[in-house]
Design a protein around this motif. Structure first.
Motif, PDB file in Angstrom:
ATOM      1  N   ASP A 146      74.982   8.420  73.081  1.00 18.73           N
ATOM      2  CA  ASP A 146      73.934   7.405  73.047  1.00 18.73           C
ATOM      3  C   ASP A 146      72.610   8.142  73.208  1.00 18.73           C
ATOM      4  O   ASP A 146      72.234   8.532  74.308  1.00 18.73           O
ATOM      5  N   PHE A 147      71.921   8.351  72.102  1.00 21.16           N
ATOM      6  CA  PHE A 147      70.708   9.153  72.108  1.00 21.16           C
ATOM      7  C   PHE A 147      69.444   8.319  72.264  1.00 21.16           C
ATOM      8  O   PHE A 147      68.353   8.797  71.968  1.00 21.16           O
ATOM      9  N   ARG A 148      69.574   7.088  72.725  1.00 18.31           N
ATOM     10  CA  ARG A 148      68.375   6.385  73.165  1.00 18.31           C
ATOM     11  C   ARG A 148      67.877   7.067  74.439  1.00 18.31           C
ATOM     12  O   ARG A 148      68.680   7.498  75.277  1.00 18.31           O
ATOM     13  N   THR A 149      66.570   7.192  74.585  1.00 19.86           N
ATOM     14  CA  THR A 149      66.055   7.801  75.799  1.00 19.86           C
ATOM     15  C   THR A 149      66.224   6.839  76.970  1.00 19.86           C
ATOM     16  O   THR A 149      66.272   5.619  76.796  1.00 19.86           O
ATOM     17  N   ARG A 150      66.322   7.390  78.146  1.00 20.30           N
ATOM     18  CA  ARG A 150      66.438   6.550  79.343  1.00 20.30           C
ATOM     19  C   ARG A 150      65.211   5.642  79.468  1.00 20.30           C
ATOM     20  O   ARG A 150      65.312   4.492  79.856  1.00 20.30           O
ATOM     21  N   LYS A 169      59.862   5.299  72.416  1.00 17.38           N
ATOM     22  CA  LYS A 169      59.921   6.550  71.676  1.00 17.38           C
ATOM     23  C   LYS A 169      61.375   6.903  71.372  1.00 17.38           C
ATOM     24  O   LYS A 169      62.252   6.722  72.201  1.00 17.38           O
ATOM     25  N   GLY A 170      61.591   7.428  70.179  1.00 19.43           N
ATOM     26  CA  GLY A 170      62.951   7.753  69.767  1.00 19.43           C
ATOM     27  C   GLY A 170      63.669   6.526  69.229  1.00 19.43           C
ATOM     28  O   GLY A 170      63.091   5.446  69.070  1.00 19.43           O
ATOM     29  N   ILE A 171      64.960   6.690  68.956  1.00 16.67           N
ATOM     30  CA  ILE A 171      65.726   5.579  68.394  1.00 16.67           C
ATOM     31  C   ILE A 171      65.815   4.444  69.410  1.00 16.67           C
ATOM     32  O   ILE A 171      65.813   4.667  70.616  1.00 16.67           O
ATOM     33  N   THR A 172      65.894   3.229  68.901  1.00 19.63           N
ATOM     34  CA  THR A 172      65.853   2.049  69.750  1.00 19.63           C
ATOM     35  C   THR A 172      67.049   1.147  69.457  1.00 19.63           C
ATOM     36  O   THR A 172      67.768   1.308  68.479  1.00 19.63           O
ATOM     37  N   GLY A 173      67.220   0.147  70.302  1.00 24.47           N
ATOM     38  CA  GLY A 173      68.269  -0.842  70.122  1.00 24.47           C
ATOM     39  C   GLY A 173      68.640  -1.457  71.444  1.00 24.47           C
ATOM     40  O   GLY A 173      68.638  -0.780  72.475  1.00 24.47           O
ATOM     41  N   ASP A 174      68.936  -2.738  71.433  1.00 26.50           N
ATOM     42  CA  ASP A 174      69.378  -3.400  72.657  1.00 26.50           C
ATOM     43  C   ASP A 174      70.715  -2.845  73.130  1.00 26.50           C
ATOM     44  O   ASP A 174      71.035  -2.875  74.313  1.00 26.50           O
ATOM     45  N   ILE A 232      70.469  15.609  79.325  1.00 27.75           N
ATOM     46  CA  ILE A 232      71.101  14.562  80.126  1.00 27.75           C
ATOM     47  C   ILE A 232      70.060  13.774  80.914  1.00 27.75           C
ATOM     48  O   ILE A 232      70.260  12.602  81.243  1.00 27.75           O
ATOM     49  N   GLU A 233      68.907  14.395  81.190  1.00 24.78           N
ATOM     50  CA  GLU A 233      67.817  13.669  81.835  1.00 24.78           C
ATOM     51  C   GLU A 233      67.056  12.805  80.835  1.00 24.78           C
ATOM     52  O   GLU A 233      66.549  11.745  81.175  1.00 24.78           O
ATOM     53  N   LEU A 234      67.005  13.253  79.587  1.00 25.34           N
ATOM     54  CA  LEU A 234      66.208  12.560  78.575  1.00 25.34           C
ATOM     55  C   LEU A 234      66.967  11.420  77.915  1.00 25.34           C
ATOM     56  O   LEU A 234      66.420  10.328  77.729  1.00 25.34           O
ATOM     57  N   PHE A 235      68.235  11.655  77.552  1.00 19.05           N
ATOM     58  CA  PHE A 235      69.010  10.678  76.784  1.00 19.05           C
ATOM     59  C   PHE A 235      70.060   9.998  77.657  1.00 19.05           C
ATOM     60  O   PHE A 235      70.525  10.565  78.649  1.00 19.05           O
ATOM     61  N   LEU A 236      70.474   8.807  77.241  1.00 17.70           N
ATOM     62  CA  LEU A 236      71.461   8.060  78.014  1.00 17.70           C
ATOM     63  C   LEU A 236      72.810   8.768  78.030  1.00 17.70           C
ATOM     64  O   LEU A 236      73.471   8.843  79.056  1.00 17.70           O
ATOM     65  N   GLN A 237      73.245   9.284  76.860  1.00 13.16           N
ATOM     66  CA  GLN A 237      74.522  10.006  76.797  1.00 13.16           C
ATOM     67  C   GLN A 237      74.459  10.976  75.618  1.00 13.16           C
ATOM     68  O   GLN A 237      74.819  10.628  74.487  1.00 13.16           O
ATOM     69  N   PRO A 238      74.005  12.225  75.847  1.00 11.07           N
ATOM     70  CA  PRO A 238      73.847  13.160  74.738  1.00 11.07           C
ATOM     71  C   PRO A 238      75.109  13.932  74.359  1.00 11.07           C
ATOM     72  O   PRO A 238      75.085  14.691  73.400  1.00 11.07           O
ATOM     73  N   ASP A 239      76.193  13.760  75.073  1.00 12.90           N
ATOM     74  CA  ASP A 239      77.405  14.544  74.831  1.00 12.90           C
ATOM     75  C   ASP A 239      78.150  13.973  73.622  1.00 12.90           C
ATOM     76  O   ASP A 239      78.765  12.903  73.699  1.00 12.90           O
TER      77      ASP A 239
END
Length: 424
Positions: A411-415, A23-28, A398-405
Motif C-alpha cells: 500500500d504505497f499511499r503515504t501515511r 501527495k502521491g497516490i490517493t484513495g479511500d 516504512i515511515e513514508l508509506f502505509l505498506q511498502p513491502d
C-alpha cells in the motif's frame, strides 16, 4: 443577507481542504489490492487450451473458460472489436514473439474487475519466466501526432499495410483496458530495439486506460507516440527501461499512478520513471503541430535502493521543446528528481514549460539538474523561488508509506495521505 452569510460559511469550509493537498497516490482504500501481482514469476497459470494467431478481421470474444496462447503477431483489422471477458488469461509465446496489434479503426474491449483481472503473461514455466518472453500490446489510433505528414509507422517489424497510426481526431476511441495485467513482455527485435509492455500510437482520449499493471517489461512499460490520452491508476513495476515514455507531441494527463523501479535494472541508454520528448528525430518533427505536453498528478515514483546505488539515477528526463507539469507527487530514492537534456537551448523559455508543484522529495540527492552543468546554479535559483512548494524529507519507506513491502500486500499511499483522506 442570508445569501451572503451562506457564501461566507462555504468559503471558510473550503480553505482548509485546499490547504491539505494529498501527495502521491490517493484513495479511500488501497486500490492496489486484489487485482495486482508483484510476484508473477511464482504464479501458476493453466496450460493454453486455444491458439490465438493470424489476423482477426471480424468481432471476436475471448472467454475466461479458455487459456489462450498468443502466437506470432496477431493483427485486429477491418474495424473489428476484440472483446476479452474478465478473468481471461492470454499467454504470449516466446519462440514466435507473440504480439497483439490493434490497428487503426479497431478496438480492444478488455474490462476486467478488481477480483477478476485480465492477464497477459509469459507462456514459460515458473522458473523460466524473464522480461522479454513475448512481444506486448500495441494500439494504433487516429489522433494527431507530431510527425511530418501526420502519419507514423512503428519500427517493430510489423506489416506496413496495417501498422500505420495518426490522424485528425483527438477524441478517437480504440477501446478500453481496465483491471489488466501485462507481465514479462518486451521481446527483443534486434540489438537496439525491444517491444514495450503497452505501446499506444496516435491513441485518442475516447480510449480508456485505467487500472493497468505492467511488470517486468524488457523495455518501457507504457509508451505513447503522439495522441491525446488520459490515464489513471497505472502501475509500472520493475521495467528495464522507462516506466512512462512520451514522444511525438502526445497530449497526456496521468493521475494517481505509480512507478516502482529496481535500481539495478536499467537500459544502457539510461532509464527513468518519465522520459519526455516532442519528436523521435528533429528532422521528422512538424513544428506547426503540438509539442509533447504531460500533466502528472498525484504520482508516486520509487527507487527501491538508496540514491547512491544502482544504475537508475533520475526520476524524470525532459528533452528539448517539451512541456511537463507534475503536481502533488512523491519522488523517493533517486540521485535527482529531474534531469534536463544538454541541448535544451534558451533557459527561461524551457523552464517556462516545466512546472513542479507540491512535491515531497524523499531521500533524493537533488531536485533539478541539467546535462549542461553551467545551467545548474540558475536551476537552483529557479526551483528555490516562492513559485513552488517543495518538501524535502529523509524518511525510510516504512515511515513514508502505509505498506511498502511488495512481498506482502503493498500500500504505497503515504501515511500523511491516508490521514487526509480519512479526515474528509
Amino acid at each position: 443577507m442570508k445569501k451572503k452569510l451562506f457564501v461566507v460559511i462555504i468559503t471558510l469550509f473550503i480553505i482548509p481542504l485546499n490547504a491539505q493537498q494529498i501527495k502521491g497516490i490517493t484513495g479511500d482504500t488501497n486500490w492496489l489490492a486484489n487485482w495486482t501481482n508483484f510476484k508473477p514469476a511464482t504464479t501458476e497459470y493453466s496450460e493454453p487450451t486455444q491458439i490465438l494467431a493470424g489476423t482477426i478481421n471480424s468481432n471476436l470474444r475471448l472467454t475466461k473458460n479458455n487459456i489462450y496462447l498468443l502466437t506470432g503477431t496477431v493483427y485486429v483489422t477491418n474495424n473489428a472489436v476484440l472483446t476479452i471477458e474478465p478473468g481471461t488469461v492470454i499467454r504470449g509465446d516466446k519462440e514466435t514473439c507473440g504480439t497483439l496489434v490493434i490497428t487503426k479503426g479497431c478496438k480492444i474491449m478488455a474490462e476486467g474487475t478488481a477480483t477478476n483481472p485480465i492477464v497477459f503473461t509469459s507462456n514459460k514455466n515458473l522458473s523460466e519466466r524473464r522480461p522479454g518472453d513475448w512481444g506486448g500490446i500495441l494500439i494504433l489510433g487516429e489522433a494527431p501526432i507530431n510527425k511530418i505528414g501526420g502519419v507514423g509507422f512503428l519500427d517493430f517489424n510489423l506489416d506496413p499495410a496495417v501498422s500505420y497510426y495518426g490522424g485528425q481526431d483527438p477524441n478517437s476511441n480504440s477501446g478500453i483496458l481496465k483491471y489488466v495485467r501485462i507481465e514479462f513482455s518486451g521481446h527483443k527485435i534486434n540489438m537496439l530495439k525491444e517491444l514495450n509492455g503497452l505501446s499506444m500510437a496516435g491513441v485518442g482520449k475516447g480510449t480508456k486506460i485505467d487500472y493497468v499493471q505492467i511488470s517486468f517489461s524488457n523495455d518501457d512499460s507504457f509508451e505513447c507516440y503522439g495522441g491525446d490520452v488520459n490515464f489513471s491508476n497505472l502501475i509500472s513495476f520493475r521495467a528495464t527501461d522507462d516506466d512512462f515514455d512520451f514522444t511525438q507531441g502526445v497530449q497526456c494527463t496521468i493521475s494517481n499512478s505509480i512507478a516502482i523501479r529496481n535500481p539495478y535494472s536499467s537500459d544502457f541508454s539510461g532509464s527513468r520513471c518519465f522520459e519526455i520528448d516532442s519528436y523521435d528525430k528533429a528532422e521528422n518533427a512538424d513544428l506547426t503541430k503540438k509539442l509533447t505536453k504531460i500533466t502528472a498528478n498525484n504520482m508516486t515514483l520509487i527507487n527501491t535502493e538508496d540514491n547512491s546505488q544502482g544504475l537508475v539515477r533520475e526520476a524524470v528526463y525532459i528533452k528539448d521543446k517539451s512541456y511537463f507539469n507534475i503536481n502533488n507527487s512523491v519522488i523517493d530514492g533517486f540521485s535527482s528528481c529531474v534531469l534536463l537534456e544538454n541541448k535544451i537551448g534558451s533557459l527561461p523559455a524551457n523552464l517556462a514549460k516545466i512546472n513542479i508543484q507540491g512535491l515531497q522529495i524523499n531521500r533524493c540527492g537533488g531536485i533539478v539538474f541539467s546535462e549542461n552543468a553551467e545551467l545548474n546554479p540558475e536551476l537552483t535559483k529557479w526551483y528555490n523561488s516562492d513559485t513552488f512548494s517543495l518538501e524535502s524529507t529523509k524518511l525510510s519507506d516504512i515511515e513514508l508509506f502505509l505498506q511498502p513491502d511488495i512481498k506482502k500486500a503493498p500500500d504505497f499511499r503515504t501515511r500523511n495521505s491516508s490521514q487526509l483522506v480519512s479526515s474528509k
